[in-house]
Enzyme design. Structure first.
Site, PDB file in Angstrom:
ATOM      1  N   MET A  11      12.831   5.224   1.761  1.00  0.00           N
ATOM      2  CA  MET A  11      13.584   6.312   1.130  1.00  0.00           C
ATOM      3  C   MET A  11      12.760   7.597   1.044  1.00  0.00           C
ATOM      4  O   MET A  11      13.202   8.669   1.464  1.00  0.00           O
ATOM      5  CB  MET A  11      14.031   5.876  -0.268  1.00  0.00           C
ATOM      6  N   LEU A  12      11.546   7.486   0.521  1.00  0.00           N
ATOM      7  CA  LEU A  12      10.666   8.645   0.450  1.00  0.00           C
ATOM      8  C   LEU A  12      10.132   9.012   1.827  1.00  0.00           C
ATOM      9  O   LEU A  12      10.072  10.192   2.188  1.00  0.00           O
ATOM     10  CB  LEU A  12       9.502   8.378  -0.510  1.00  0.00           C
ATOM     11  N   ASP A  39       1.063  -2.710   9.663  1.00  0.00           N
ATOM     12  CA  ASP A  39       1.040  -3.590   8.494  1.00  0.00           C
ATOM     13  C   ASP A  39      -0.181  -3.213   7.667  1.00  0.00           C
ATOM     14  O   ASP A  39      -1.318  -3.478   8.067  1.00  0.00           O
ATOM     15  CB  ASP A  39       0.958  -5.050   8.941  1.00  0.00           C
ATOM     16  N   TYR A 128       3.342  -4.858 -11.371  1.00  0.00           N
ATOM     17  CA  TYR A 128       3.594  -3.700 -10.511  1.00  0.00           C
ATOM     18  C   TYR A 128       2.648  -2.569 -10.882  1.00  0.00           C
ATOM     19  O   TYR A 128       1.924  -2.036 -10.032  1.00  0.00           O
ATOM     20  CB  TYR A 128       5.046  -3.246 -10.621  1.00  0.00           C
ATOM     21  N   LYS A 132      -0.556  -1.123  -8.603  1.00  0.00           N
ATOM     22  CA  LYS A 132      -0.623   0.281  -8.195  1.00  0.00           C
ATOM     23  C   LYS A 132      -1.864   0.956  -8.776  1.00  0.00           C
ATOM     24  O   LYS A 132      -2.481   1.805  -8.119  1.00  0.00           O
ATOM     25  CB  LYS A 132       0.643   1.019  -8.634  1.00  0.00           C
TER      26      LYS A 132
END
Length: 285
Positions: A11-12, A39, A128, A132
């Site tokens: 999407m981004l 990858d 998550y 990150k």
């Protein structure tokens, strides 16, 4: 500039290609689609690809962003978000490429009660955010020429997103139950891509918060989406986060202050309501 983009089919990533393509030579990569296959969890492939391309900058948009999926499978979360970023950061450092790393408001616990700046302490609540944040740590430690771009509540035309889901659900339901006690800043991927375009050629490396301005709850986000789409016969019912089935603890207030941009006099992002209206206008009928 020659810019390699990871996650370019997403999407981004799609909006990054559209926004940056007119000014820069782009090398879009992903694990799906017709783009150059990359990858990010394959160390040798990452090192060889970036060495062959020799980009001036890498925009690292690839990530495992399924928040509940990360909670159920933390090893996958850390393999993609931590190891994958580790690989990218090491390759950028080896080839003297600047790195733009897309991070998240989930590195914060949401307990501050006011917008977070880039200088506030981090404390992720789940896997998550933790994965990150691990990526941020690798970027900082390995690649001096870096931009850590934290954003939040992303939605865009090219993929699944919260406002599109609300519009789709409204076609078959007369009531939508939406969480009302989590507050954040919805961010249109087009606006984030434009901010990245501005950052990538800057010499002021460091951490940046980039969202659309203002804040709302998920419930308010849903109601505004339906109103802008002209859908007036569906009730948006506010519920508490604990009533929504999810294995993930989410920050209850994760609004990001654009302090780095403010200090530079460059905080020109538009309000979330204006960005959402733009998004709705771009949707297919």
């Amino acid at each position: 500039m020659r810019i390699l983009i990871t996650g370019a089919a997403g999407m981004l990533g799609t909006d990054l290609q559209e926004v940056l393509g007119a000014e820069h030579e782009l090398v879009p990569t992903d694990v799906t689609g017709d783009l150059i296959s990359l990858d990010i969890t394959d160390t040798d492939q990452v090192l060889s690809t970036i060495a062959d391309v020799r980009p001036d900058a890498v925009i690292h948009a690839a990530a495992y962003t399924d928040v509940d999926g990360c909670e159920r499978d933390p090893d996958r979360a850390f393999r993609v978000n931590a190891l994958g970023t580790w690989n990218i950061a090491a390759a950028c450092a080896r080839n003297d490429a600047a790195l733009v790393y897309i991070s998240t408001d989930f590195v914060f616990d949401g307990e501050k009660g006011e917008p977070y700046t880039e200088y506030d302490a981090v404390n992720p609540l789940g896997h998550y955010g933790a994965s990150k944040l691990a990526g941020e740590t690798h970027v900082r430690s390995l690649c001096s020429k870096h931009f850590i771009v934290r954003t939040a509540w992303l939605y865009g035309v090219h993929g699944k997103s919260f406002p599109r889901t609300m519009i789709n659900l409204s076609q078959t339901r007369k009531e939508l139950s939406v969480v009302a006690d989590q507050i954040g800043s919805p961010t249109f991927t087009v606006d984030l891509a434009q901010a990245v375009r501005s950052l990538v050629s800057s010499p002021l490396y460091g951490a940046y918060h980039v969202t659309n301005k203002g804040a709302c709850s998920w419930c308010e986000f849903a109601a505004k989406t339906l109103a802008l789409a002209g859908i007036n016969d569906v009730e948006v019912k506010p519920i508490k986060a604990e009533e929504w089935p999810s294995p993930t603890r989410r920050p209850k207030y994760s609004v990001l202050r654009h302090y780095s941009l403010e200090l530079q006099g460059r905080d020109d992002l538009r309000p979330w309501e204006d960005a959402l209206a733009d998004f709705v206008s771009r949707l297919d009928g």
